[in-house]
Design a protein around this motif. Structure first.
Motif, PDB file in Angstrom:
ATOM      1  N   HIS A   1       0.820  -1.461  -0.022  1.00 44.48           N
ATOM      2  CA  HIS A   1      -0.096  -0.153  -0.523  1.00 44.48           C
ATOM      3  C   HIS A   1       0.992   1.210   0.164  1.00 44.48           C
ATOM      4  CE1 HIS A   1      -3.695  -2.037   0.666  1.00 44.48           C
ATOM      5  NE2 HIS A   1      -3.678  -2.808   1.285  1.00 44.48           N
TER       6      HIS A   1
ATOM      7  N   LEU B   1     -10.476   3.085  -1.747  1.00 48.96           N
ATOM      8  CA  LEU B   1     -11.502   2.212  -0.722  1.00 48.96           C
ATOM      9  C   LEU B   1     -12.635   1.982  -0.924  1.00 48.96           C
ATOM     10  CD1 LEU B   1      -9.849   1.312   2.160  1.00 48.96           C
ATOM     11  CD2 LEU B   1     -11.622   2.229   3.412  1.00 48.96           C
TER      12      LEU B   1
ATOM     13  N   ARG C   1     -12.666  -6.042   5.222  1.00 52.06           N
ATOM     14  CA  ARG C   1     -10.971  -6.660   5.522  1.00 52.06           C
ATOM     15  C   ARG C   1     -10.717  -6.641   6.726  1.00 52.06           C
ATOM     16  NH1 ARG C   1      -7.325  -4.716   0.197  1.00 52.06           N
ATOM     17  NH2 ARG C   1      -7.792  -5.799  -1.129  1.00 52.06           N
TER      18      ARG C   1
END
Ligand code: IPE
Ligand code: IPE
Ligand code: MG
Length: 248
Positions: free
Chosen positions: A36, A63, A70
Motif C-alpha cells: 500500500h 477504498l 478487510r
C-alpha cells in the motif's frame, strides 16, 4: 512525452482502479502494508504525469465499501497511511490549481481522518472553475451512491431523469470518465462508477499497481486515442460528425 506517441483525442477524465498492492508485496515476501505504501508513491507519480499530459480530471479508487470488510489491522494501516502520506501527496498535487473531491461515505472512516480529508478538500475550493479535478473514491460503492441519490430524490418527491440522477451523485459537477484503467490483472469494475461508466473505454493492465509506470499510463492513453467511440451511432455518422464538427 515518453515513448508512446499519442495521436488523437486525449481523455478528459481518467479513472483508475488501483489494484494489486497486496499481491505486489506478497510476491516480495513483504506485508501488504508495504504494498500500500508503494501504491501511494506510484499514485503521486501518476497524478503528476496525468496533469502534465493535459488530462483535466483524474479519479482514483482508493477504498471501496466492500474493502471495509478487510481485517482491522489492514484497515488501520490504510487509515494511518492516509494520515501520514496520502493527504500530503494530495495537497502537493492540488497546489497546482487542482480541485480535490472525496467521493464516498467518509462517515465510515475514523473521525480524525474525516477531518483531515475535509480540510484538504476545503483548501482547494478556491480552484473551483479551473476545470481541473482530482477525485478520490474512499469508502465508495457505486450501488450505495445510486441508492443514496434515489433516496434524496424520493424524499423531495422528485421524479428522476438521467440528468436528475447524475446531479445527485457524488460526481455531480465532474464529467463522466472517458477512460477507466484497472491494474492488477482483474477484469471487473468492483462497484466503481457503475452509472458514470456507461460509455467509458475500459483498459486492463496485468501489472500490479506499484509497477504501473508513467509509460504504462501513456500506453493506456495512446490505446484510448486509437479507439473509435460511437456512442451507439454508425461509423458513417461518426465520420460525418467529425468532418463537420457536429455531434458529441
Ligand atoms: C488495492 O490493492 C488497494 C486497496 C483495495 C486498498 P489490493 O489491496 O486489493 O491488492 P491485491 O488485489 O490484494 O493484490
Ligand atoms: C477494487 O479492488 C477496489 C480498489 C482498488 C480500491 P479490490 O481488490 O477490492 O477488488 P476485488 O475484491 O478483487 O473485486
Ligand atoms: Mg485487490
Amino acid at each position: 512525452m515518453g515513448k508512446n506517441k499519442i495521436e488523437g483525442a486525449l481523455p478528459r477524465h481518467i479513472a483508475i482502479i488501483m489494484d494489486g498492492n497486496g499481491r505486489w508485496a506478497k510476491k516480495r515476501l513483504m506485508p501488504r502494508s508495504v504494498g500500500h505504501k508503494h501504491g501511494v508513491d506510484r499514485m503521486e507519480g501518476l497524478l503528476d504525469k496525468s496533469f502534465e499530459m493535459g488530462i483535466s480530471y483524474v479519479t482514483l479508487y482508493a477504498l471501496s465499501t466492500e474493502n471495509l470488510k478487510r481485517p482491522e489491522a489492514e484497515l488501520e494501516g490504510l487509515y494511518d497511511l492516509i494520515r501520514k502520506r496520502f493527504v500530503d501527496a494530495m495537497r502537493k498535487i492540488c497546489k497546482k490549481g487542482v480541485r480535490l473531491r472525496i467521493l464516498g461515505d467518509v462517515t465510515m472512516l475514523p473521525k480524525d481522518v474525516q477531518e483531515i480529508l475535509r480540510q484538504a478538500e476545503e483548501e482547494t475550493a478556491c480552484y473551483d472553475g479551473n476545470g481541473k479535478g482530482l477525485n478520490i473514491a474512499l469508502c465508495y460503492g457505486a450501488r450505495a451512491e445510486i441508492v443514496r441519490a434515489a433516496n434524496i430524490a424520493a424524499e423531495k418527491g422528485e421524479k428522476l431523469t438521467e440528468e436528475g440522477l447524475s446531479a445527485l451523485l457524488y460526481t455531480s459537477d465532474i464529467p463522466d470518465p472517458d477512460l477507466i484503467i484497472r491494474t492488477g490483472g482483474e477484469m471487473r469494475l468492483s462497484n466503481f462508477l457503475l452509472y458514470q461508466a456507461a460509455y467509458a473505454e475500459l483498459y486492463f493492465s496485468a501489472k500490479m499497481f506499484p509497477d504501473f509506470s508513467d509509460d504504462d499510463l501513456e500506453e493506456a492513453v495512446a490505446e484510448f486515442a486509437r479507439r473509435t467511440r460511437r456512442f451507439g451511432k454508425t461509423d458513417e455518422q461518426c465520420n460525418t460528425e467529425k468532418r463537420t464538427g457536429t455531434g458529441q
